[in-house]
Design a protein around this motif. Structure first.
Motif, PDB file in Angstrom:
ATOM      1  N   PHE A  63       0.858  -1.171   0.000  1.00 33.13           N
ATOM      2  CA  PHE A  63       0.000   0.000   0.000  1.00 33.13           C
ATOM      3  C   PHE A  63       0.899   1.228   0.000  1.00 33.13           C
ATOM      4  O   PHE A  63       1.789   1.347   0.845  1.00 33.13           O
ATOM      5  CB  PHE A  63      -0.910   0.015   1.228  1.00 33.13           C
ATOM      6  CG  PHE A  63      -2.260  -0.588   0.993  1.00 33.13           C
ATOM      7  CD1 PHE A  63      -3.315   0.192   0.534  1.00 33.13           C
ATOM      8  CD2 PHE A  63      -2.469  -1.943   1.209  1.00 33.13           C
ATOM      9  CE1 PHE A  63      -4.555  -0.367   0.305  1.00 33.13           C
ATOM     10  CE2 PHE A  63      -3.710  -2.516   0.986  1.00 33.13           C
ATOM     11  CZ  PHE A  63      -4.765  -1.723   0.524  1.00 33.13           C
ATOM     12  N   VAL A  64       0.657   2.127  -0.934  1.00 36.30           N
ATOM     13  CA  VAL A  64       1.375   3.391  -1.016  1.00 36.30           C
ATOM     14  C   VAL A  64       0.421   4.475  -0.540  1.00 36.30           C
ATOM     15  O   VAL A  64      -0.637   4.687  -1.137  1.00 36.30           O
ATOM     16  CB  VAL A  64       1.844   3.678  -2.455  1.00 36.30           C
ATOM     17  CG1 VAL A  64       2.644   4.973  -2.502  1.00 36.30           C
ATOM     18  CG2 VAL A  64       2.665   2.513  -3.000  1.00 36.30           C
ATOM     19  N   LYS A  65       0.784   5.160   0.551  1.00 40.22           N
ATOM     20  CA  LYS A  65      -0.119   6.138   1.155  1.00 40.22           C
ATOM     21  C   LYS A  65       0.568   7.501   1.256  1.00 40.22           C
ATOM     22  O   LYS A  65       1.702   7.587   1.738  1.00 40.22           O
ATOM     23  CB  LYS A  65      -0.510   5.697   2.577  1.00 40.22           C
ATOM     24  CG  LYS A  65      -1.152   4.323   2.667  1.00 40.22           C
ATOM     25  CD  LYS A  65      -1.445   3.973   4.123  1.00 40.22           C
ATOM     26  CE  LYS A  65      -2.080   2.609   4.269  1.00 40.22           C
ATOM     27  NZ  LYS A  65      -2.390   2.296   5.693  1.00 40.22           N
ATOM     28  N   PRO A  66      -0.118   8.561   0.828  1.00 38.56           N
ATOM     29  CA  PRO A  66       0.415   9.897   1.128  1.00 38.56           C
ATOM     30  C   PRO A  66       0.584  10.046   2.637  1.00 38.56           C
ATOM     31  O   PRO A  66      -0.289   9.650   3.417  1.00 38.56           O
ATOM     32  CB  PRO A  66      -0.672  10.834   0.593  1.00 38.56           C
ATOM     33  CG  PRO A  66      -1.352  10.048  -0.485  1.00 38.56           C
ATOM     34  CD  PRO A  66      -1.350   8.630   0.014  1.00 38.56           C
ATOM     35  N   ALA A  67       1.690  10.604   3.056  1.00 37.23           N
ATOM     36  CA  ALA A  67       1.984  10.680   4.487  1.00 37.23           C
ATOM     37  C   ALA A  67       0.926  11.445   5.263  1.00 37.23           C
ATOM     38  O   ALA A  67       0.673  11.146   6.433  1.00 37.23           O
ATOM     39  CB  ALA A  67       3.350  11.333   4.693  1.00 37.23           C
ATOM     40  N   HIS A  68       0.287  12.425   4.625  1.00 31.45           N
ATOM     41  CA  HIS A  68      -0.658  13.284   5.338  1.00 31.45           C
ATOM     42  C   HIS A  68      -2.062  13.216   4.766  1.00 31.45           C
ATOM     43  O   HIS A  68      -2.864  14.124   4.980  1.00 31.45           O
ATOM     44  CB  HIS A  68      -0.161  14.733   5.320  1.00 31.45           C
ATOM     45  CG  HIS A  68       1.273  14.884   5.695  1.00 31.45           C
ATOM     46  ND1 HIS A  68       1.758  14.487   6.916  1.00 31.45           N
ATOM     47  CD2 HIS A  68       2.336  15.354   4.993  1.00 31.45           C
ATOM     48  CE1 HIS A  68       3.068  14.735   6.964  1.00 31.45           C
ATOM     49  NE2 HIS A  68       3.439  15.243   5.816  1.00 31.45           N
TER      50      HIS A  68
END
Length: 361
Positions: A156-161
């Motif tokens: 899973f690639v998630k934007p940090a914010h």
């Protein structure tokens, strides 16, 4: 007794909390708008009273003040959003301290929960089960290299914010190199925009373009754990923890890797999940959520996203949400002190019973 609510005046979160105050026989809360904070206006916080810090919500004006001009639906801008948001939290904490108000969540803890990398690191340091993280990733090429080095074929690639699955990408790489990315990000005139349906990309150039657009704002990448399923739908749990005790649970199910309800996910049967886990497994799952919440001891409420792995034997915490209590129609678990109460009503009761001490810095 009167609460102060920092939120969006016309947002349903604010309305639900006001309704909970009314049901408890309290005066309507004084609402301080996020726009006032972000513009640097004087904040009319009720002296000596509990202060609820709520989500900035979906207000277009608030979004523009946090991220800058642009369509509210656009993907990206998380780094600017976070810098503006945390600076605003500092102003709120200072204003609360001046009038001896009692925040129901510590602003530093909110800041950690709103950064997936920091939150993951805090949980892992405390021994809470979390998916393996890959570390910093600067672009798509580095992502693929890190995946290969770790022997991972799906992440899973998630934007940090990010929040509400904005910009989240569930990425699979087949042994032959073929890629498949599932996300709610749709091509738009300027980059990508959030859509209310999940889509799949299978051309590597498209996937690389999306990851490369997201990467400058910071990414959190973690192992994609195969989810347990009910009725052929993968699931996870949103568990609300109030005053250190898990009180409310929603099972979120989907045929896509993204279980968010606004993306087509459906509420599943919590009793069925409880039966599948068994008594010991259910207690273990709730204990993991309680231990995750204990990492944020000065916050009255947190929402824990709990991943249940295939086989129903292992669980892990995906995220901890500072504003994870928007669960309309869900009442407290049977046998808990919150039984029969919605999430907002339960927080009102908990705040009146034992307001947090030392939350104002």
């Amino acid at each position: 007794m009167m609460f102060t609510v920092l939120g969006a005046p016309r947002d349903r979160r604010t309305a639900l909390f006001a309704g909970a105050c009314a049901a408890a026989g309290l005066a309507p809360p004084r609402v301080v708008a996020w726009t006032d904070v972000l513009r640097g206006d004087e904040l009319a916080i009720v002296p000596g009273a509990p202060l609820r810090i709520d989500s900035p919500g979906e207000d277009a004006e608030v979004d523009a003040l946090l991220r800058g001009p642009g369509a509210p639906q656009r993907v990206g801008g998380g780094a600017r959003w976070y810098a503006s948001f945390t600076a605003a939290l500092e102003r709120v904490a200072a204003a609360a301290a001046r009038v001896d108000a009692r925040p129901l969540a510590d602003v530093d803890e909110i800041a950690v929960m709103c950064d997936k990398r920091r939150c993951h690191a805090r949980l892992r340091a405390a021994g809470v089960a979390v998916p393996e993280a890959l570390g910093p990733v600067g672009d798509y090429a580095e992502l693929r290299a890190r995946m290969a080095a770790a022997g991972l074929h799906q992440v899973f690639v998630k934007p940090a914010h990010g929040s509400s699955a904005s910009g989240v990408v569930a990425l699979r790489v087949a042994p032959g190199g073929r890629v498949r990315a599932v996300t709610s990000a749709a091509p738009a005139a300027a980059g990508y925009a959030n859509a209310l349906r999940v889509r799949t990309y299978e051309r590597e150039a498209e996937v690389a373009r999306l990851i490369d657009l997201l990467a400058p704002d910071g990414l959190h990448v973690e192992r994609w754990l195969p989810k347990a399923s009910l009725d052929d739908r993968g699931l996870d749990l949103r568990v609300v923890v109030i005053g250190g005790e898990p009180t409310h649970v929603v099972a979120r199910t989907s045929r896509s890797p993204l279980t968010n309800l606004h993306l087509g996910g459906l509420r599943g049967s919590v009793p069925a999940v409880r039966d599948a886990l068994g008594p010991a497994g259910w207690e273990r799952a709730l204990d993991v959520c309680a231990r995750a919440a204990a990492c944020f001891p000065a916050s009255l409420m947190v929402g824990v996203d709990l991943l249940v792995e295939v086989g129903w034997r292992r669980v892990a915490v995906g995220e901890v949400n500072a504003f994870g209590d928007l669960l309309p129609g869900i009442t407290g678990l049977p046998g808990t002190w919150a039984e029969g109460l919605g999430t907002h009503a339960a927080q009102v009761r908990a705040a009146l019973r034992a307001p947090l001490a030392g939350a104002v810095r």
